[in-house]
Motif scaffolding. Structure first.
Motif, PDB file in Angstrom:
ATOM      1  N   PHE A  16       4.858   3.088 -11.077  1.00  0.00           N
ATOM      2  CA  PHE A  16       5.718   2.205 -10.293  1.00  0.00           C
ATOM      3  C   PHE A  16       6.106   0.956 -11.087  1.00  0.00           C
ATOM      4  CE2 PHE A  16       2.955   4.638  -7.538  1.00  0.00           C
ATOM      5  CZ  PHE A  16       3.905   5.321  -6.815  1.00  0.00           C
ATOM      6  N   SER A  17       5.114   0.373 -11.786  1.00  0.00           N
ATOM      7  CA  SER A  17       5.460  -0.815 -12.578  1.00  0.00           C
ATOM      8  C   SER A  17       6.442  -0.464 -13.678  1.00  0.00           C
ATOM      9  CB  SER A  17       4.199  -1.411 -13.198  1.00  0.00           C
ATOM     10  OG  SER A  17       3.217  -1.549 -12.228  1.00  0.00           O
ATOM     11  N   ARG A  18       6.253   0.709 -14.282  1.00  0.00           N
ATOM     12  CA  ARG A  18       7.183   1.114 -15.334  1.00  0.00           C
ATOM     13  C   ARG A  18       8.587   1.276 -14.800  1.00  0.00           C
ATOM     14  NH1 ARG A  18       3.293   5.499 -18.043  1.00  0.00           N
ATOM     15  NH2 ARG A  18       2.158   4.044 -19.354  1.00  0.00           N
ATOM     16  N   MET A  19       8.662   1.785 -13.554  1.00  0.00           N
ATOM     17  CA  MET A  19       9.994   1.968 -13.000  1.00  0.00           C
ATOM     18  C   MET A  19      10.682   0.636 -12.740  1.00  0.00           C
ATOM     19  SD  MET A  19      10.011   5.198 -10.749  1.00  0.00           S
ATOM     20  CE  MET A  19       9.489   4.254  -9.380  1.00  0.00           C
ATOM     21  N   HIS A  20       9.874  -0.401 -12.394  1.00  0.00           N
ATOM     22  CA  HIS A  20      10.467  -1.730 -12.278  1.00  0.00           C
ATOM     23  C   HIS A  20      11.182  -2.084 -13.571  1.00  0.00           C
ATOM     24  CE1 HIS A  20       9.047  -3.495  -8.548  1.00  0.00           C
ATOM     25  NE2 HIS A  20       7.945  -2.807  -8.691  1.00  0.00           N
ATOM     26  N   ALA A  21      10.464  -1.948 -14.699  1.00  0.00           N
ATOM     27  CA  ALA A  21      11.054  -2.327 -15.980  1.00  0.00           C
ATOM     28  C   ALA A  21      12.279  -1.472 -16.279  1.00  0.00           C
ATOM     29  CB  ALA A  21      10.022  -2.197 -17.085  1.00  0.00           C
ATOM     30  N   ALA A  22      12.145  -0.149 -16.164  1.00  0.00           N
ATOM     31  CA  ALA A  22      13.232   0.737 -16.563  1.00  0.00           C
ATOM     32  C   ALA A  22      14.465   0.508 -15.705  1.00  0.00           C
ATOM     33  CB  ALA A  22      12.783   2.185 -16.458  1.00  0.00           C
ATOM     34  N   THR A  23      14.288   0.408 -14.375  1.00  0.00           N
ATOM     35  CA  THR A  23      15.458   0.316 -13.509  1.00  0.00           C
ATOM     36  C   THR A  23      16.149  -1.025 -13.630  1.00  0.00           C
ATOM     37  OG1 THR A  23      14.217   1.680 -12.005  1.00  0.00           O
ATOM     38  CG2 THR A  23      16.237   0.733 -11.203  1.00  0.00           C
ATOM     39  N   LYS A  24      15.380  -2.109 -13.444  1.00  0.00           N
ATOM     40  CA  LYS A  24      16.065  -3.409 -13.351  1.00  0.00           C
ATOM     41  C   LYS A  24      16.586  -3.866 -14.699  1.00  0.00           C
ATOM     42  CE  LYS A  24      13.331  -4.603  -9.554  1.00  0.00           C
ATOM     43  NZ  LYS A  24      11.974  -5.031  -9.326  1.00  0.00           N
TER      44      LYS A  24
END
Lengths: 114, 58, 138
Positions: free
Chosen positions: C31-39
């Motif tokens: 989930f934290s990785r998706m924060h970085a990748a998406t935003k």
């Protein structure tokens, strides 16, 4: 006709606010990633929804994903609750919940109407 | 999964910038096509993993 | 003037793309990785597309940049949502510091609503086409 124009105006305003939110959230993520001692406390937050239409829920979920700190994970089967992952929430989920309820939902409601 | 999503996004960015550098218009069309196809790949993979729930525990 | 602005936007955009990459390596759960990748990734792409729009010399080139921008902006959050959903349903390991609201537990087991359009026969053990209860998967 007037309501249609008003909704278009609200949509434009929503897009402007959304771009600002996107910049703010990216700067936050960049700070969290680049600071040496990474000590964020993530949290899974449930958010009760007041929007009911499909388009409204989709817009709220997408806006949540691109606004500071939060990312939509799931929608409940009865479409009344949203599960959100907050990277920088700390110990309480109230701040996140209030941010969505007072910041995002009214703006989407003004566009979709329901 | 996350990396796949990010790689496709970065590939689009690369193509757009490379079009600017080289001046060949076709790269932009490739970027537009990839922007659509990358999303479909993510959706398909996520659905596939979600469907395998229960039979597979990683 | 326009070129200077476009060059600055290109630099800042590529910086955010770099941040997205570093974030995916450095953060420690899906989930934290998706924060970085998406935003960060979306903002990087948006800035670079705006730079391309500034440098465009014909209307066609401008429209192409707008299309790339629109497609990615519309599809990135939906992709992130689907990945997060799949990861959450499959009990992906989370950062041990993560706290969760108690109400989040039922989301692990989505209620599969019975599909009334299918004949209920013993031979059909499980409906094999798309599940009826995801309201917004693209």
């Amino acid at each position: 006709m007037i309501t249609f124009l008003w909704r278009c105006l609200c949509l434009v305003w929503l897009l402007i606010v959304f771009m600002r939110d996107l910049v703010v959230s990216s700067v936050q993520v960049a700070r969290a990633v680049l600071s040496p001692g990474y000590a964020a406390k993530p949290r899974l937050v449930t958010i009760p929804l007041t929007v009911e239409s499909d388009a409204g829920i989709t817009m709220v979920a997408n806006l949540i994903t691109l606004t500071p700190g939060t990312l939509t994970v799931d929608v409940s089967a009865d479409r009344k609750t949203l599960l959100v992952h907050d990277l920088l929430a700390g110990d309480s989920s109230e701040a996140t919940r209030e941010g969505v309820r007072q910041g995002i939902e009214p703006r989407v409601l003004r566009v979709t109407g329901r | 999964m996350v990396a796949l999503d990010l790689v496709s996004m970065l590939l689009v960015v690369f193509l757009v910038v490379f079009k600017l550098v080289s001046g060949v218009d076709a790269y932009m069309y490739v970027a537009i096509g990839l922007a659509l196809i990358a999303f479909l790949a993510t959706v398909a993979f996520a659905n596939f993993i979600d469907r395998a729930e229960g039979t597979d525990d990683d | 003037m326009t070129e200077t602005l476009a060059n600055a936007l290109l630099l800042v955009g590529s910086f955010f793309c770099l941040v997205a990459g570093i974030g995916v390596v450095r953060l420690n759960d899906v989930f934290s990785r998706m924060h970085a990748a998406t935003k960060a990734g979306t903002l990087g792409l948006a800035l670079i597309c705006i730079a391309i729009m500034l440098l465009a010399d014909t209307w066609l080139h401008l429209a192409e940049a707008v299309f790339v921008f629109l497609f990615m902006i519309a599809s990135a959050p939906v992709g992130a949502h689907l990945i997060g959903r799949a990861a959450f349903h499959n009990y992906q390991p989370m950062d041990p510091k993560t706290q969760a609201d108690p109400e989040s537990e039922p989301f692990r087991h989505p209620v599969r609503l019975p599909d009334s359009s299918l004949p209920t026969s013993e031979l059909v053990a499980e409906p094999s086409h798309k599940s009826p209860d995801d309201p917004d998967n693209g």
